[in-house]
Design a protein around this motif. Structure first.
Motif, PDB file in Angstrom:
ATOM      1  N   SER A 195     -66.849  34.434  59.639  1.00  0.00           N
ATOM      2  CA  SER A 195     -67.026  34.460  58.190  1.00  0.00           C
ATOM      3  C   SER A 195     -65.698  34.615  57.453  1.00  0.00           C
ATOM      4  O   SER A 195     -65.503  34.057  56.377  1.00  0.00           O
ATOM      5  CB  SER A 195     -67.969  35.594  57.796  1.00  0.00           C
ATOM      6  N   TRP A 196     -64.759  35.363  58.038  1.00  0.00           N
ATOM      7  CA  TRP A 196     -63.488  35.596  57.360  1.00  0.00           C
ATOM      8  C   TRP A 196     -62.578  34.370  57.381  1.00  0.00           C
ATOM      9  O   TRP A 196     -61.565  34.316  56.680  1.00  0.00           O
ATOM     10  CB  TRP A 196     -62.755  36.785  57.978  1.00  0.00           C
ATOM     11  N   ALA A 197     -62.946  33.368  58.178  1.00  0.00           N
ATOM     12  CA  ALA A 197     -62.099  32.184  58.310  1.00  0.00           C
ATOM     13  C   ALA A 197     -62.714  30.926  57.704  1.00  0.00           C
ATOM     14  O   ALA A 197     -61.986  29.970  57.406  1.00  0.00           O
ATOM     15  CB  ALA A 197     -61.786  31.923  59.786  1.00  0.00           C
ATOM     16  N   VAL A 198     -64.020  30.922  57.516  1.00  0.00           N
ATOM     17  CA  VAL A 198     -64.702  29.664  57.200  1.00  0.00           C
ATOM     18  C   VAL A 198     -64.248  29.070  55.866  1.00  0.00           C
ATOM     19  O   VAL A 198     -64.249  27.849  55.702  1.00  0.00           O
ATOM     20  CB  VAL A 198     -66.234  29.874  57.229  1.00  0.00           C
ATOM     21  N   GLU A 199     -63.814  29.903  54.914  1.00  0.00           N
ATOM     22  CA  GLU A 199     -63.422  29.376  53.617  1.00  0.00           C
ATOM     23  C   GLU A 199     -62.023  28.761  53.619  1.00  0.00           C
ATOM     24  O   GLU A 199     -61.707  27.950  52.746  1.00  0.00           O
ATOM     25  CB  GLU A 199     -63.519  30.468  52.554  1.00  0.00           C
ATOM     26  N   TRP A 200     -61.183  29.140  54.577  1.00  0.00           N
ATOM     27  CA  TRP A 200     -59.827  28.597  54.583  1.00  0.00           C
ATOM     28  C   TRP A 200     -59.529  27.700  55.777  1.00  0.00           C
ATOM     29  O   TRP A 200     -58.550  26.942  55.763  1.00  0.00           O
ATOM     30  CB  TRP A 200     -58.782  29.719  54.536  1.00  0.00           C
ATOM     31  N   TRP A 201     -60.364  27.738  56.809  1.00  0.00           N
ATOM     32  CA  TRP A 201     -60.016  27.064  58.051  1.00  0.00           C
ATOM     33  C   TRP A 201     -59.955  25.541  57.882  1.00  0.00           C
ATOM     34  O   TRP A 201     -58.947  24.908  58.221  1.00  0.00           O
ATOM     35  CB  TRP A 201     -61.011  27.465  59.147  1.00  0.00           C
ATOM     36  N   LEU A 202     -61.013  24.951  57.359  1.00  0.00           N
ATOM     37  CA  LEU A 202     -60.997  23.500  57.150  1.00  0.00           C
ATOM     38  C   LEU A 202     -59.978  23.081  56.092  1.00  0.00           C
ATOM     39  O   LEU A 202     -59.256  22.082  56.290  1.00  0.00           O
ATOM     40  CB  LEU A 202     -62.390  22.999  56.771  1.00  0.00           C
ATOM     41  N   PRO A 203     -59.857  23.801  54.961  1.00  0.00           N
ATOM     42  CA  PRO A 203     -58.794  23.441  54.021  1.00  0.00           C
ATOM     43  C   PRO A 203     -57.395  23.490  54.634  1.00  0.00           C
ATOM     44  O   PRO A 203     -56.554  22.643  54.322  1.00  0.00           O
ATOM     45  CB  PRO A 203     -58.958  24.475  52.899  1.00  0.00           C
ATOM     46  N   ARG A 204     -57.153  24.478  55.506  1.00  0.00           N
ATOM     47  CA  ARG A 204     -55.847  24.531  56.169  1.00  0.00           C
ATOM     48  C   ARG A 204     -55.662  23.308  57.073  1.00  0.00           C
ATOM     49  O   ARG A 204     -54.554  22.745  57.137  1.00  0.00           O
ATOM     50  CB  ARG A 204     -55.710  25.823  56.966  1.00  0.00           C
ATOM     51  N   HIS A 205     -56.707  22.913  57.758  1.00  0.00           N
ATOM     52  CA  HIS A 205     -56.639  21.711  58.592  1.00  0.00           C
ATOM     53  C   HIS A 205     -56.232  20.500  57.751  1.00  0.00           C
ATOM     54  O   HIS A 205     -55.339  19.725  58.135  1.00  0.00           O
ATOM     55  CB  HIS A 205     -57.998  21.487  59.258  1.00  0.00           C
ATOM     56  N   GLU A 206     -56.863  20.353  56.578  1.00  0.00           N
ATOM     57  CA  GLU A 206     -56.527  19.233  55.697  1.00  0.00           C
ATOM     58  C   GLU A 206     -55.088  19.352  55.186  1.00  0.00           C
ATOM     59  O   GLU A 206     -54.379  18.341  55.063  1.00  0.00           O
ATOM     60  CB  GLU A 206     -57.509  19.184  54.524  1.00  0.00           C
ATOM     61  N   GLN A 207     -54.654  20.567  54.883  1.00  0.00           N
ATOM     62  CA  GLN A 207     -53.284  20.769  54.422  1.00  0.00           C
ATOM     63  C   GLN A 207     -52.276  20.375  55.490  1.00  0.00           C
ATOM     64  O   GLN A 207     -51.215  19.801  55.192  1.00  0.00           O
ATOM     65  CB  GLN A 207     -53.085  22.223  54.019  1.00  0.00           C
ATOM     66  N   LYS A 208     -52.595  20.675  56.746  1.00  0.00           N
ATOM     67  CA  LYS A 208     -51.681  20.328  57.828  1.00  0.00           C
ATOM     68  C   LYS A 208     -51.616  18.810  58.030  1.00  0.00           C
ATOM     69  O   LYS A 208     -50.547  18.251  58.308  1.00  0.00           O
ATOM     70  CB  LYS A 208     -52.106  21.036  59.117  1.00  0.00           C
ATOM     71  N   LEU A 209     -52.739  18.142  57.878  1.00  0.00           N
ATOM     72  CA  LEU A 209     -52.721  16.679  57.955  1.00  0.00           C
ATOM     73  C   LEU A 209     -51.853  16.105  56.835  1.00  0.00           C
ATOM     74  O   LEU A 209     -51.096  15.147  57.051  1.00  0.00           O
ATOM     75  CB  LEU A 209     -54.146  16.132  57.860  1.00  0.00           C
ATOM     76  N   ALA A 210     -51.965  16.707  55.647  1.00  0.00           N
ATOM     77  CA  ALA A 210     -51.153  16.250  54.525  1.00  0.00           C
ATOM     78  C   ALA A 210     -49.669  16.535  54.753  1.00  0.00           C
ATOM     79  O   ALA A 210     -48.799  15.723  54.377  1.00  0.00           O
ATOM     80  CB  ALA A 210     -51.631  16.928  53.235  1.00  0.00           C
ATOM     81  N   GLU A 211     -49.353  17.675  55.367  1.00  0.00           N
ATOM     82  CA  GLU A 211     -47.956  18.008  55.669  1.00  0.00           C
ATOM     83  C   GLU A 211     -47.349  16.983  56.624  1.00  0.00           C
ATOM     84  O   GLU A 211     -46.205  16.534  56.436  1.00  0.00           O
ATOM     85  CB  GLU A 211     -47.893  19.407  56.285  1.00  0.00           C
ATOM     86  N   ILE A 212     -48.114  16.622  57.629  1.00  0.00           N
ATOM     87  CA  ILE A 212     -47.632  15.624  58.591  1.00  0.00           C
ATOM     88  C   ILE A 212     -47.446  14.278  57.903  1.00  0.00           C
ATOM     89  O   ILE A 212     -46.448  13.577  58.122  1.00  0.00           O
ATOM     90  CB  ILE A 212     -48.620  15.526  59.768  1.00  0.00           C
ATOM     91  N   GLN A 213     -48.400  13.913  57.052  1.00  0.00           N
ATOM     92  CA  GLN A 213     -48.300  12.643  56.339  1.00  0.00           C
ATOM     93  C   GLN A 213     -47.105  12.627  55.396  1.00  0.00           C
ATOM     94  O   GLN A 213     -46.439  11.593  55.222  1.00  0.00           O
ATOM     95  CB  GLN A 213     -49.594  12.398  55.551  1.00  0.00           C
ATOM     96  N   ALA A 214     -46.786  13.781  54.789  1.00  0.00           N
ATOM     97  CA  ALA A 214     -45.638  13.856  53.885  1.00  0.00           C
ATOM     98  C   ALA A 214     -44.335  13.604  54.641  1.00  0.00           C
ATOM     99  O   ALA A 214     -43.426  12.935  54.124  1.00  0.00           O
ATOM    100  CB  ALA A 214     -45.608  15.218  53.195  1.00  0.00           C
ATOM    101  N   HIS A 215     -44.208  14.148  55.849  1.00  0.00           N
ATOM    102  CA  HIS A 215     -43.026  13.864  56.670  1.00  0.00           C
ATOM    103  C   HIS A 215     -42.931  12.369  56.938  1.00  0.00           C
ATOM    104  O   HIS A 215     -41.844  11.765  56.831  1.00  0.00           O
ATOM    105  CB  HIS A 215     -43.110  14.625  57.994  1.00  0.00           C
ATOM    106  N   ARG A 216     -44.040  11.781  57.278  1.00  0.00           N
ATOM    107  CA  ARG A 216     -44.051  10.353  57.609  1.00  0.00           C
ATOM    108  C   ARG A 216     -43.680   9.511  56.391  1.00  0.00           C
ATOM    109  O   ARG A 216     -42.870   8.583  56.480  1.00  0.00           O
ATOM    110  CB  ARG A 216     -45.443   9.973  58.128  1.00  0.00           C
ATOM    111  N   ALA A 217     -44.263   9.863  55.242  1.00  0.00           N
ATOM    112  CA  ALA A 217     -44.009   9.093  54.029  1.00  0.00           C
ATOM    113  C   ALA A 217     -42.547   9.186  53.605  1.00  0.00           C
ATOM    114  O   ALA A 217     -41.986   8.245  53.030  1.00  0.00           O
ATOM    115  CB  ALA A 217     -44.917   9.581  52.905  1.00  0.00           C
TER     116      ALA A 217
END
Length: 406
Positions: A195-217
């Motif tokens: 319960s303490w992770a469910v609100e941030w876990w998936l958003p963090r996953h999306e943020q990390k995908l965006a971070e990787i994409q920003a390096h690539r871009a």
């Protein structure tokens, strides 16, 4: 065999617990008292008994809230194990900001649990639902069900309201509610079910995908990736200075998520976190939460680590993987979780070939000479201080430098 929710059998009572206190539900309702100096001052845990015998657990901002059957003569549940079930009627009134688990004792100092956060949230607002779990959901090889002194616990975390009624064990029941298979849990990809992770876990996953994409871009090559749990996530906090000094020049990415176990990292890998980059080196440390959460058989945890290594090799065959031994935890060498992690570490070298996968154990650099841990390095006996991250970073210089050379 019924565990009466209305009036427990002689000797038995229903304990209502918070992280910092306990009360007995002897009347119609009770609130767990707060200690003089609470660590979680805004938490609240209470329970009530309805006229029909149903028990309701109410909790808010709670680390752990429980309804626990205890105190009576230990029950022999071994005859129920082969084909038996534990059954009850469940009403999830509210679980939008909470989680839940079911627990069963399995002998002296032994407890097994079935997580029910995702399933519980799906039942919210749907009224009374019949739950039937196979007793084998709570069993592990070697467990003793002949003298169970805590036959059932309903546990909530975060905030919520849950009712339970008609709790009983059935010798020849029919299980209708799914549960994880402990033999394959560590290798079955799953989102983190806390319960303490469910609100941030998936958003963090999306943020990390965006971070990787920003390096690539931006045309930046990511040469170094770290994979792990909260200890790896800590590079962004306590380890920020060491990260900037040692790894930022490689456009390194830290893919650490607090609370993750091997199956959670596996889910992230299968959902793109290693894609769209081609690192030269990948540092992996995962598994200490398999120990801390469920004291899992070391061989099963190692199977989960191997599954992750296979996934990494498939997605990034050009990278050299630096497989780290789990860091020491617990203040003293005889700490249960420290000893358990040592068993995992003893099995890890077999996963490395010394070329594509290289094993490294830097645990000694984080300990005192007598094997104890220092609060200066591991303040809570698990997570690193800024000084601890500096030690970790320096310990990686020799093995990483040749891999990351231009």
């Amino acid at each position: 065999m019924a565990l009466d929710t209305g009036k427990p059998a002689p000797g038995w009572h229903i304990a209502v617990t918070d992280f910092e206190g306990e009360a007995q539900l002897s009347g119609d309702r009770v609130t767990v008292p707060k200690p003089a100096n609470p660590r979680v001052p805004n938490s609240h845990v209470a329970a009530r008994r309805s006229d029909d015998g149903a028990l309701t657990l109410q909790f808010s901002n709670s680390w752990i809230a429980q309804l626990r059957w205890q105190g009576g003569k230990p029950l022999d549940l071994s005859p129920y194990l082969a084909h038996g079930t534990v059954e009850f009627d469940l009403n999830v009134v509210d679980l939008a900001h909470g989680g839940m688990k079911f627990k069963l004792g399995c002998g002296q100092d032994c407890e097994r649990k079935v997580p029910f956060l995702f399933a519980g949230r799906e039942l919210a607002g749907k009224g009374k639902q019949h739950i039937s779990l196979a007793l084998t959901c709570f069993w592990r090889e070697g467990d003793d069900f002949s003298a169970v002194n805590v036959p059932f616990t309903l546990e909530g975390t975060g905030s919520g309201e849950i009712s339970i009624a008609n709790l009983r064990f059935n010798k020849a029941g029919k299980a209708t509610t799914a549960c994880p298979d402990y033999r394959t849990q560590s290798v079955t990809p799953e989102r983190l079910q806390e319960s303490w992770a469910v609100e941030w876990w998936l958003p963090r996953h999306e943020q990390k995908l965006a971070e990787i994409q920003a390096h690539r871009a931006a045309g930046r090559r990511v040469d170094l990736v770290f994979l792990g749990d909260s200890i790896t996530q800590g590079w962004e906090n306590e380890g920020k200075d060491a990260w900037g000094q040692h790894f930022a020049k490689y456009n390194a990415v830290a893919l650490g998520f607090g609370g993750d176990r091997t199956e959670n990292l596996l889910w992230r890998l299968q959902h793109g976190e290693l894609d769209q980059m081609a690192p030269k080196a990948i540092v992996v440390m995962i598994g200490t939460n398999n120990t801390g959460d469920r004291l899992e058989d070391p061989a099963l945890t190692v199977a989960g680590i191997k599954k992750n290594l296979d996934e990494i090799r498939q997605r990034q065959p050009q990278a050299t993987v630096l497989l780290l031994a789990l860091f020491p935890r617990g203040e003293k060498p005889d700490d249960l979780t420290r000893r358990h992690n040592a068993k995992i570490n003893a099995l890890l070298p077999a996963l490395a070939d010394g070329k594509q996968v290289v094993f490294l154990d830097i645990g000694h650099a984080l300990m005192n000479a007598d094997g104890t841990l220092s609060k200066d390095i591991l303040p809570d006996w698990l997570h690193l201080s800024p000084a601890g991250y500096e030690i970790w970073a320096r310990s990686l210089e020799a093995p990483l430098s040749p891999l990351l050379a231009p």
